[in-house]
Design a protein around this motif. Sequence first.
Motif, PDB file in Angstrom:
ATOM      1  N   TRP A 179     -42.970 -49.231 -48.675  1.00  0.00           N
ATOM      2  CA  TRP A 179     -41.838 -49.935 -49.293  1.00  0.00           C
ATOM      3  C   TRP A 179     -41.745 -49.533 -50.752  1.00  0.00           C
ATOM      4  CZ3 TRP A 179     -42.144 -53.853 -53.138  1.00  0.00           C
ATOM      5  CH2 TRP A 179     -40.939 -54.534 -53.400  1.00  0.00           C
ATOM      6  N   SER A 180     -40.526 -49.430 -51.253  1.00  0.00           N
ATOM      7  CA  SER A 180     -40.320 -49.077 -52.654  1.00  0.00           C
ATOM      8  C   SER A 180     -39.138 -49.859 -53.204  1.00  0.00           C
ATOM      9  CB  SER A 180     -40.060 -47.578 -52.798  1.00  0.00           C
ATOM     10  OG  SER A 180     -39.867 -47.228 -54.164  1.00  0.00           O
ATOM     11  N   ALA A 181     -39.263 -50.328 -54.429  1.00  0.00           N
ATOM     12  CA  ALA A 181     -38.171 -51.057 -55.072  1.00  0.00           C
ATOM     13  C   ALA A 181     -38.059 -50.623 -56.525  1.00  0.00           C
ATOM     14  CB  ALA A 181     -38.397 -52.561 -54.995  1.00  0.00           C
ATOM     15  N   GLN A 182     -36.844 -50.424 -56.973  1.00  0.00           N
ATOM     16  CA  GLN A 182     -36.594 -50.141 -58.379  1.00  0.00           C
ATOM     17  C   GLN A 182     -35.913 -51.344 -59.000  1.00  0.00           C
ATOM     18  OE1 GLN A 182     -34.555 -46.421 -58.943  1.00  0.00           O
ATOM     19  NE2 GLN A 182     -36.286 -45.217 -58.207  1.00  0.00           N
ATOM     20  N   SER A 183     -36.294 -51.637 -60.224  1.00  0.00           N
ATOM     21  CA  SER A 183     -35.754 -52.818 -60.900  1.00  0.00           C
ATOM     22  C   SER A 183     -35.364 -52.469 -62.325  1.00  0.00           C
ATOM     23  CB  SER A 183     -36.779 -53.952 -60.897  1.00  0.00           C
ATOM     24  OG  SER A 183     -37.947 -53.565 -61.607  1.00  0.00           O
ATOM     25  N   LYS A 184     -34.496 -53.320 -62.884  1.00  0.00           N
ATOM     26  CA  LYS A 184     -34.039 -53.157 -64.261  1.00  0.00           C
ATOM     27  C   LYS A 184     -34.264 -54.461 -65.009  1.00  0.00           C
ATOM     28  CE  LYS A 184     -29.628 -53.395 -65.037  1.00  0.00           C
ATOM     29  NZ  LYS A 184     -28.182 -53.067 -65.046  1.00  0.00           N
ATOM     30  N   THR A 185     -34.858 -54.365 -66.194  1.00  0.00           N
ATOM     31  CA  THR A 185     -35.077 -55.538 -67.039  1.00  0.00           C
ATOM     32  C   THR A 185     -34.351 -55.322 -68.360  1.00  0.00           C
ATOM     33  OG1 THR A 185     -37.253 -55.986 -66.072  1.00  0.00           O
ATOM     34  CG2 THR A 185     -36.783 -56.985 -68.202  1.00  0.00           C
ATOM     35  N   LEU A 186     -33.521 -56.297 -68.751  1.00  0.00           N
ATOM     36  CA  LEU A 186     -32.732 -56.188 -69.973  1.00  0.00           C
ATOM     37  C   LEU A 186     -33.368 -57.008 -71.094  1.00  0.00           C
ATOM     38  CD1 LEU A 186     -30.112 -55.262 -71.424  1.00  0.00           C
ATOM     39  CD2 LEU A 186     -29.030 -57.354 -70.558  1.00  0.00           C
ATOM     40  N   ASN A 187     -33.676 -56.334 -72.190  1.00  0.00           N
ATOM     41  CA  ASN A 187     -34.157 -56.977 -73.419  1.00  0.00           C
ATOM     42  C   ASN A 187     -35.287 -57.986 -73.192  1.00  0.00           C
ATOM     43  OD1 ASN A 187     -32.216 -55.571 -74.926  1.00  0.00           O
ATOM     44  ND2 ASN A 187     -30.701 -57.184 -74.661  1.00  0.00           N
ATOM     45  N   PRO A 188     -36.420 -57.551 -72.675  1.00  0.00           N
ATOM     46  CA  PRO A 188     -37.545 -58.498 -72.529  1.00  0.00           C
ATOM     47  C   PRO A 188     -38.009 -58.986 -73.891  1.00  0.00           C
ATOM     48  CG  PRO A 188     -38.275 -56.233 -72.176  1.00  0.00           C
ATOM     49  CD  PRO A 188     -36.778 -56.185 -72.260  1.00  0.00           C
ATOM     50  N   ASN A 189     -38.284 -60.296 -73.993  1.00  0.00           N
ATOM     51  CA  ASN A 189     -38.671 -60.881 -75.277  1.00  0.00           C
ATOM     52  C   ASN A 189     -40.063 -60.445 -75.713  1.00  0.00           C
ATOM     53  OD1 ASN A 189     -36.268 -62.339 -75.591  1.00  0.00           O
ATOM     54  ND2 ASN A 189     -37.020 -63.986 -74.296  1.00  0.00           N
TER      55      ASN A 189
END
Length: 213
Positions: A179-189
């Motif tokens: 299994w593979s998943a790509q993710s995006k995180t915007l402006n982590p604090n």
Amino acid sequence: MKKPIIITLINVILIWGCSPTTQITASWRSDEAHSEYKSLFVAALTENLQIRQNIENEFASRLQNRNIVTTRSIEALSPDFFDSNEPSKDQILEAIQAYNSEAILTITLIDIEEEERFVQGGPMGPGFAPIGRFGYYGNFGGYFNHWYGAGWNQGYYKTDKKYFMETNLYDAETLKLLWSAQSKTLNPNDIEAFAKEYVDVLKLELRKEGFVQ
């Protein structure tokens, strides 16, 4: 009539402010993948020791609550393991197999994008400062000071940072990708907040796929 409107606006702001900044952008699952792994070897493949610790610790903590035995790479590999040259695949596999884990979960940062955008300003109404009977408008000096200091928000430029991560699940025996998943995180604090949110989103996805309870 104003009170319900104010409450509604506050609720919208709170919901928007608390919404997750990490999103799954793509995923893939092998036909050979089966359900409910009972032991996982978790490896955040990064030279940044703080990120590695936070992500692996979060996964270990959350998965332990799902009755899954979790081994962190930081337990099996030295803290500076990824610092010197490219580590040998055989070295990593030897460490993983020593713990008899059923599957290997890897986390990798694959890209960072920066984008500058302008945040539009605008006039601020009287509600932003107490005016009294005449308040700031009793003379031109008071009005000008109010307008210059707080009456107009001229806007500003903001740089958004987008972090793209890839999470892979491998069978520990055959080493095949399950299994593979790509993710995006915007402006982590910060790293700690990012790790918690990232693991929350990925754990939910793993549960949807039936890999964990």
